[in-house]
Motif scaffolding. Structure first.
Motif: not given
Length: 147
Positions: A30-47, A49-51, A110-118
């Motif tokens: 991401l970069e300031a001034g450029r649009l990017y998709p926003t929205g909720p993601v599963p908490e399990a995905f965030v955890e 990814l951090k791990a 993207p959902q494919v990234f979320i799925n791949a992390v999970l």
């Protein structure tokens, strides 16, 4: 970069470098001034990814990159990348700040990234010790640096 490199997360004295045989798809740069998709993601995905980021040291640089979406005095800094295996011959390449972008700025990868992390086998990645690294597609002929 034409090559990928991993560092041993425990010593920082070992590393390996190789020319990847897989396609790298960028996610979360991401970069300031450029649009990017926003929205909720599963908490399990965030955890998860951090791990993953806690065990994988990929393309670590000497310099730091600050989040330019944050006020400068509050901006976290990152200096590496994370690789997530996707479909055969595809790996997702994300900056180490990707988790910050998701949690602080509402970025929705993207959902494919979320799925791949999970789908990451975190137990296997956490158990990896040098000379193994927490990524499944490192070729046998990777150049290894030892002390």
């Amino acid at each position: 970069m034409d090559e990928d490199s991993f560092e041993d997360r425990e010593t920082n004295f070992y590393g390996l470098t190789y020319r990847p045989a897989y396609a790298r798809l960028n996610v979360g740069w991401l970069e300031a001034g450029r649009l990017y998709p926003t929205g909720p993601v599963p908490e399990a995905f965030v955890e998860k990814l951090k791990a993953v980021q806690a065990v994988q040291w990929m393309n670590v640089c000497r310099g730091l990159h600050a989040c330019d979406l944050c006020p400068p005095e509050e901006a976290p800094k990152g200096n590496g990348e994370v690789r997530i295996p996707g479909a055969p011959e595809i790996a997702y390449a994300a900056p180490f700040l990707v988790t910050h972008y998701i949690t602080a700025h509402g970025y929705r990868p993207p959902q494919v990234f979320i799925n791949a992390v999970l789908a990451v086998d975190l137990a296997a990645w956490t158990a990896a010790r040098w000379p193994q690294v927490p990524f499944p597609w490192v070729p046998e002929d990777a150049e290894r640096m030892e002390e």
